[in-house]
Motif scaffolding. Structure first.
Motif, short mmCIF file in Angstrom:
data_model
loop_
_atom_site.label_atom_id
_atom_site.label_comp_id
_atom_site.label_asym_id
_atom_site.label_seq_id
_atom_site.Cartn_x
_atom_site.Cartn_y
_atom_site.Cartn_z
N PHE A 55 0.87 -1.18 0.00
CA PHE A 55 0.00 0.00 0.00
C PHE A 55 0.90 1.23 0.00
CE2 PHE A 55 -2.29 -3.46 2.00
CZ PHE A 55 -3.49 -3.43 1.33
N ASP A 56 0.95 1.93 -1.13
CA ASP A 56 1.81 3.11 -1.29
C ASP A 56 3.25 2.84 -0.90
OD1 ASP A 56 -0.05 4.87 -2.42
OD2 ASP A 56 -0.88 5.36 -0.46
N ASN A 78 -11.84 1.77 2.40
CA ASN A 78 -11.83 2.28 1.02
C ASN A 78 -12.77 1.48 0.13
OD1 ASN A 78 -9.39 4.17 1.12
ND2 ASN A 78 -8.56 2.28 1.94
N TYR A 109 -6.67 4.61 -6.76
CA TYR A 109 -5.45 3.83 -6.69
C TYR A 109 -5.18 3.13 -8.01
CZ TYR A 109 -5.91 4.21 -1.61
OH TYR A 109 -6.02 4.68 -0.32
N MET A 111 -3.76 -0.27 -9.26
CA MET A 111 -3.65 -1.58 -8.62
C MET A 111 -2.93 -2.54 -9.55
SD MET A 111 -6.76 -3.81 -7.14
CE MET A 111 -6.50 -5.34 -6.29
N PHE A 129 -1.15 -1.55 -4.28
CA PHE A 129 -1.99 -0.36 -4.43
C PHE A 129 -1.09 0.87 -4.35
CE2 PHE A 129 -5.10 -3.39 -2.80
CZ PHE A 129 -6.25 -3.07 -3.50
N SER A 130 -1.20 1.75 -5.34
CA SER A 130 -0.46 3.01 -5.34
C SER A 130 -1.46 4.13 -5.55
CB SER A 130 0.58 3.04 -6.47
OG SER A 130 1.49 2.00 -6.34
N LYS A 131 -1.50 5.05 -4.59
CA LYS A 131 -2.46 6.16 -4.67
C LYS A 131 -2.07 7.08 -5.80
CE LYS A 131 -5.44 8.61 -1.66
NZ LYS A 131 -5.88 8.77 -0.30
N GLU A 132 -3.05 7.48 -6.57
CA GLU A 132 -2.81 8.38 -7.71
C GLU A 132 -2.95 9.82 -7.29
OE1 GLU A 132 -5.41 6.95 -10.84
OE2 GLU A 132 -3.75 5.83 -11.65
#
Length: 132
Positions: A55-56, A78, A109, A111, A129-132
């Protein structure tokens, strides 16, 4: 004649490649449905015995049972407004992966889901998961 043969050849290979991408998409369909339904239990059915969740950039390995609870917590915080895979691919070794866009109530995110072979079956080995 050569031009016609070349066009038929290109058309044939394009058709084969599109069938391969569609087959990969079908392999990820139950995973997509579990994520859309925010069902950690259904998603966990496709987990390998050890799953790497990120996660990030905070990456950790979990047993499949632990990973189910981590995903349950993520979905609770989320819940998905929308989710879909936008790209399917495979590594040189043939390991399939998919990239998706997950829109949740706390943001959007990117994914990444990578499968791995476990006893001859494909299971989820990595979710990122990478937050945009």
């Amino acid at each position: 004649m050569k031009r016609t043969f070349f066009l038929v050849f290109v058309l044939f290979w394009s058709l084969l490649l599109s069938v391969g991408v569609q087959a990969q998409g079908e392999a990820f369909a139950p995973i997509r449905n579990a994520i859309r339904g925010s069902s950690s239990h259904e998603l966990a059915e496709y987990f390998a015995p050890t799953v790497e969740l990120s996660f990030d950039g905070d990456k950790q390995s979990y047993s499949s049972t632990q990973a189910e609870f981590v995903m349950k917590d993520f979905f609770a915080k989320n819940s998905p407004a929308s989710f879909d895979f936008i790209h399917y691919g495979g590594s040189n070794e043939g390991t399939p992966y998919a990239v998706g866009k997950y829109a949740g109530k706390n943001g959007t995110y990117r994914m990444f889901v990578k499968m791995k072979s476990v006893s001859g079956a494909l299971k989820i080995g990595t979710i990122d998961f990478s937050k945009e």
